[in-house]
Design an enzyme around this catalytic site. Structure first.
Site, PDB file in Angstrom:
ATOM      1  N   GLN A 158      46.230  30.398  40.105  1.00 22.65           N
ATOM      2  CA  GLN A 158      45.402  30.639  41.285  1.00 22.65           C
ATOM      3  C   GLN A 158      45.772  29.648  42.390  1.00 22.65           C
ATOM      4  O   GLN A 158      45.993  28.479  42.086  1.00 22.65           O
ATOM      5  CB  GLN A 158      43.915  30.459  40.926  1.00 22.65           C
ATOM      6  CG  GLN A 158      42.983  31.094  41.942  1.00 22.65           C
ATOM      7  CD  GLN A 158      41.506  30.939  41.547  1.00 22.65           C
ATOM      8  OE1 GLN A 158      41.168  30.160  40.666  1.00 22.65           O
ATOM      9  NE2 GLN A 158      40.631  31.655  42.201  1.00 22.65           N
ATOM     10  N   GLY A 285      38.976  20.832  37.814  1.00 22.82           N
ATOM     11  CA  GLY A 285      37.996  20.568  36.767  1.00 22.82           C
ATOM     12  C   GLY A 285      38.178  21.591  35.659  1.00 22.82           C
ATOM     13  O   GLY A 285      38.289  21.264  34.486  1.00 22.82           O
ATOM     14  N   GLY A 286      38.225  22.833  36.076  1.00 23.41           N
ATOM     15  CA  GLY A 286      38.438  23.899  35.112  1.00 23.41           C
ATOM     16  C   GLY A 286      39.103  25.083  35.773  1.00 23.41           C
ATOM     17  O   GLY A 286      39.068  25.231  36.997  1.00 23.41           O
ATOM     18  N   MET A 287      39.741  25.925  34.954  1.00 24.71           N
ATOM     19  CA  MET A 287      40.335  27.166  35.452  1.00 24.71           C
ATOM     20  C   MET A 287      40.030  28.252  34.434  1.00 24.71           C
ATOM     21  O   MET A 287      40.321  28.125  33.253  1.00 24.71           O
ATOM     22  CB  MET A 287      41.849  26.982  35.642  1.00 24.71           C
ATOM     23  CG  MET A 287      42.558  28.239  36.122  1.00 24.71           C
ATOM     24  SD  MET A 287      41.980  28.752  37.762  1.00 24.71           S
ATOM     25  CE  MET A 287      42.107  30.527  37.606  1.00 24.71           C
ATOM     26  N   HIS A 316      32.722  32.802  35.162  1.00 26.35           N
ATOM     27  CA  HIS A 316      33.819  33.578  35.759  1.00 26.35           C
ATOM     28  C   HIS A 316      34.240  34.758  34.875  1.00 26.35           C
ATOM     29  O   HIS A 316      34.923  35.667  35.354  1.00 26.35           O
ATOM     30  CB  HIS A 316      35.047  32.692  35.994  1.00 26.35           C
ATOM     31  CG  HIS A 316      35.049  31.943  37.294  1.00 26.35           C
ATOM     32  ND1 HIS A 316      34.907  32.572  38.515  1.00 26.35           N
ATOM     33  CD2 HIS A 316      35.208  30.623  37.572  1.00 26.35           C
ATOM     34  CE1 HIS A 316      34.979  31.657  39.483  1.00 26.35           C
ATOM     35  NE2 HIS A 316      35.153  30.471  38.943  1.00 26.35           N
ATOM     36  N   GLU A 335      33.577  32.687  43.637  1.00 27.38           N
ATOM     37  CA  GLU A 335      32.991  31.361  43.386  1.00 27.38           C
ATOM     38  C   GLU A 335      31.483  31.280  43.653  1.00 27.38           C
ATOM     39  O   GLU A 335      30.762  30.611  42.922  1.00 27.38           O
ATOM     40  CB  GLU A 335      33.744  30.288  44.194  1.00 27.38           C
ATOM     41  CG  GLU A 335      35.210  30.116  43.785  1.00 27.38           C
ATOM     42  CD  GLU A 335      35.422  29.720  42.326  1.00 27.38           C
ATOM     43  OE1 GLU A 335      34.473  29.227  41.688  1.00 27.38           O
ATOM     44  OE2 GLU A 335      36.547  29.932  41.823  1.00 27.38           O
TER      45      GLU A 335
HETATM   46  N1  BES Z   1      38.795  28.969  39.877  1.00 31.31           N
HETATM   47  C1  BES Z   1      38.404  27.640  40.164  1.00 31.31           C
HETATM   48  C2  BES Z   1      39.566  26.708  40.386  1.00 31.31           C
HETATM   49  C3  BES Z   1      40.504  27.125  41.493  1.00 31.31           C
HETATM   50  C4  BES Z   1      40.047  27.689  42.663  1.00 31.31           C
HETATM   51  C5  BES Z   1      41.863  26.935  41.346  1.00 31.31           C
HETATM   52  C6  BES Z   1      40.939  28.073  43.672  1.00 31.31           C
HETATM   53  C7  BES Z   1      42.749  27.323  42.336  1.00 31.31           C
HETATM   54  C8  BES Z   1      42.281  27.890  43.495  1.00 31.31           C
HETATM   55  C9  BES Z   1      37.503  27.072  39.057  1.00 31.31           C
HETATM   56  O1  BES Z   1      36.637  28.023  38.511  1.00 31.31           O
HETATM   57  C10 BES Z   1      36.614  26.021  39.658  1.00 31.31           C
HETATM   58  O2  BES Z   1      35.939  26.320  40.583  1.00 31.31           O
HETATM   59  N2  BES Z   1      36.635  24.818  39.114  1.00 31.31           N
HETATM   60  C11 BES Z   1      35.782  23.733  39.548  1.00 31.31           C
HETATM   61  C12 BES Z   1      34.681  23.554  38.519  1.00 31.31           C
HETATM   62  C13 BES Z   1      33.373  23.110  39.047  1.00 31.31           C
HETATM   63  C14 BES Z   1      32.836  23.974  40.167  1.00 31.31           C
HETATM   64  C15 BES Z   1      32.353  22.994  37.936  1.00 31.31           C
HETATM   65  C16 BES Z   1      36.629  22.492  39.674  1.00 31.31           C
HETATM   66  O3  BES Z   1      37.825  22.556  39.369  1.00 31.31           O
HETATM   67  O4  BES Z   1      36.152  21.457  40.086  1.00 31.31           O
HETATM   68 ZN    ZN Z   2      35.124  28.597  39.908  1.00 31.03          ZN
END
Ligand code: BES
Ligand code: ZN
Length: 618
Positions: A158, A285-287, A316, A335
């Site tokens: 992503q 943080g996470g994907m 998600h 999101e």
């Molecule tokens: N999908 C996102 C990470 C992302 C967004 C990667 C856009 C590349 C492009 C993931 O779900 C996310 O939002 N992660 C957050 C977690 C938090 C909101 C708990 C993060 O990485 O901080």
């Molecule tokens: Zn997210």
């Protein structure tokens, strides 16, 4: 109104016994144009991908082939997206070589791979290899991992990075199933966003199947020395051997989390939900890679207080992976819904006090984004034509999106809103969603054609009127504690050591965030440090918040630990405020010194952000 036009047009077409040209025009109307792809989906659209690749840890290359089954609408050409890939040859179904052309490089989209086919072809195979500029991939040396014994490879697709390791129609409006054969060095396990192995293979060969159709940004690969431990019959953790026990303890509630989510918005659609804990340089943080969420080890803080990260990626599984933003202009559809869903899961699991805390943290992050990012990116729907979707990345789609949905909940009642969301997910499962399609659905199914909110909440930049600011009782207590401590600091009350475990991570985070850099001094910081030992905290959330204040107030005692932190951790959410604090406090030499050592540990997306901030020219 818009909906009526489609229906009227559709009826007229059926009456006129539709020809192909006009059908695709209709489709084009309903499906928003994705400006970040070269693909012409009306002509040829991929349905299935078969990968046969090898991961070469010596040359840091992926090489092999990608075969595609596609729907051919009478086309003599199929177009794929690529970024810095070397294309060796392209074969048709009969193994006959065909001609292809790599287009000129576009700064955002990369290069179009145009493959010559006949209108009857439905299969092609591309032989290719990645280059050192495969932006999705991070190749880590053993020293960059937790156990420091074996190298590691991870991919981050992503938003538009999948094209840098697989030639693909790299748009969320495409959905594919896939299978893969991955060859890795022995002693390493390969994992994908697919049905995964639970043990290492003897020969380093792994085969995968992803039976449910997903968007290309969700095709993911990791290769490393990891073991698996199940939590229950459909959840579990992959982590490096010496981290696995702590990770399983931290996320022990995962089984319950999935059940809780199902009670809210319907059956979990992907069968298995596992988490892979990555080395600390993972940029997010996470994907939410389907079946296998990728997660930062910085969420393992020892008190289970950061588990909302897992709830977020789990959410998600509905908002994003099941109902997918149609283009990156509609990113808030992924999101905003996910943050709302995440907080509902946490409220069920941990209670309202916990959910309130993360809502306040989110609101503070939104305030920072609103202050710092270009105005054009502060509306929910954005226009990224000719731009990289990552340019608009901020807390706006997350927390303004959340506030919008929370407003709807408050206005129509939780019971009604939950039924609405349940139906929204089930009626659009495995489909894409544009902002406009959602507004239509909302008007018909919840707001009784009222769209007074649309302009203000979705299309207007800045703060909407009448925003409900979230509050937290526990945070009020933490704030009082800080005021008392500062008073004692000023009155020279001798500091008494207090164990940090008296509060949860979020409470400390809030406590530190409330330190006012205009009123408090580095002497105050030294006083608080005497009591709580923040500088030596091994909790990444606390370290990040504390080092930021310390940088801004020139409290140099943190510099050694802060440098170590920035060299070790590559999570962009931590890097951004810290480098920004160094910049704002005009400590350019320190910033450059740290960045020079740290940069090789960062993933492309983190490098790009910090390069821009520090004006760094590699
Ligand atoms: N999908 C996102 C990470 C992302 C967004 C990667 C856009 C590349 C492009 C993931 O779900 C996310 O939002 N992660 C957050 C977690 C938090 C909101 C708990 C993060 O990485 O901080
Ligand atoms: Zn997210």
């Amino acid at each position: 109104m818009q909906k009526l036009v489609y229906i009227a047009l559709g009826t007229a077409l059926i009456a006129a016994s539709c020809n192909k040209q006009t059908t695709s025009t209709i489709k084009g109307l309903q499906e928003a144009k994705d400006n970040q792809t070269f693909a012409d989906l009306d002509k040829a659209r991929i349905k299935h991908l078969s990968l046969d690749i090898e991961t070469d840890f010596k040359t840091h290359q992926i090489k092999g082939s990608a075969s595609y089954q596609f729907k051919n609408n009478n086309s003599k050409k199929i177009i794929l997206d690529t970024e810095e890939l070397t294309i060796d040859s392209v074969l048709l179904a009969n193994n006959k070589k065909t001609t292809f052309k790599l287009g000129n490089r576009d700064a955002v989209k990369g290069r179009a791979l145009e493959i010559d086919i006949t209108p009857k072809d439905t299969v092609v195979t591309v032989y290719y290899k990645t280059t050192s500029d495969a932006n999705a991939l991070q190749w880590l040396s053993p020293e960059q991992t937790h156990d420091k014994k074996q190298p590691f490879l991870l991919s981050q697709g992503q938003a538009i990075l999948t094209r840098s390791w697989i030639p693909i129609q790299d748009t969320p409006s495409v959905r594919i199933t896939y299978d893969a054969k991955i060859k890795t060095p022995k002693d390493l396990m390969a994992l994908m966003s697919a049905i995964n192995p639970k043990e290492k293979s003897k020969d380093g060969i792994y085969t995968f199947k992803m039976p449910q159709p997903i968007a290309p940004y969700l095709v993911a690969l990791a290769v490393g020395d990891v073991n698996y431990q199940a939590i229950d019959n459909r959840t579990g953790i992959y982590a490096e051997p010496n981290l696995l026990k702590d990770a399983v303890w931290e996320f022990a509630d995962m089984g319950k989390m999935v059940t809780t989510a199902e009670k809210l918005y319907g059956k979990y659609p992907w069968e298995q939900f596992d988490v892979l804990v990555l080395p600390p340089s993972f940029p997010f943080g996470g994907m939410e890679n389907p079946r296998l969420t990728f997660a930062t080890p910085t969420a393992i803080v020892g008190d289970r207080s950061m588990t909302n990260l897992v709830a977020h990626e789990l959410a998600h599984s509905w908002s994003g992976n099941l109902v997918t933003n149609s283009t990156w202009d509609d990113f808030w559809i992924n999101e905003g819904f996910t943050v709302y869903f995440e907080r509902r899961i946490m409220e069920e699991l941990e209670g309202k006090d916990y959910a309130d805390m993360i809502s306040v943290i989110g609101f503070q992050d939104l305030e920072t984004s609103m202050r710092n990012i270009p105005k054009e990116y502060t509306s929910l729907k954005v226009n990224m034509k000719g731009k990289n979707p990552d340019d608009a990345f901020s807390d706006v789609p997350y927390d303004k999106g959340y506030l919008f949905l929370k407003m709807l909940e408050d206005k129509y009642g939780r019971e009604k809103f939950d039924i609405f969301l349940n139906n929204y997910f089930s009626s659009h499962a495995f489909q894409t969603m544009t902002t406009e399609k959602f507004i239509d659905y909302l008007k018909q199914n919840l707001t009784n054609n009222d769209d007074s909110f649309v302009q203000e909440w979705i299309y207007t930049t800045g703060w909407p009127k009448g925003v409900q600011k979230p509050t937290s009782k526990l945070f009020d207590l933490a704030e009082n504690q800080l005021q008392q401590d500062i008073k004692n600091s000023r009155n020279k009350v001798s500091p008494e050591k207090i164990a940090i475990s008296t509060k949860s991570t979020n409470e400390w985070l809030h406590y530190i965030r409330q330190i006012d850099v205009d009123k408090n001094t580095k002497e105050d910081l030294a006083y608080l440090d005497e009591i709580y030992d923040f500088t030596d905290s091994k909790n990444p959330e606390i370290e990040c918040a504390w080092f930021e204040k310390a940088f801004l107030l020139h409290y140099d005692k943190v510099n050694k630990n802060a440098k170590e932190f920035l060299v070790n951790v590559g999570r962009r959410k931590f890097l951004e405020p810290l480098y920004l604090a160094l910049k704002e406090s005009k400590q350019f030499d320190l910033a450059n010194d740290i960045y020079k050592s740290a940069r090789p540990n960062y993933h492309f997306v983190a490098k790009q952000t910090i390069d821009g901030m520090l004006n760094y020219k590699p």
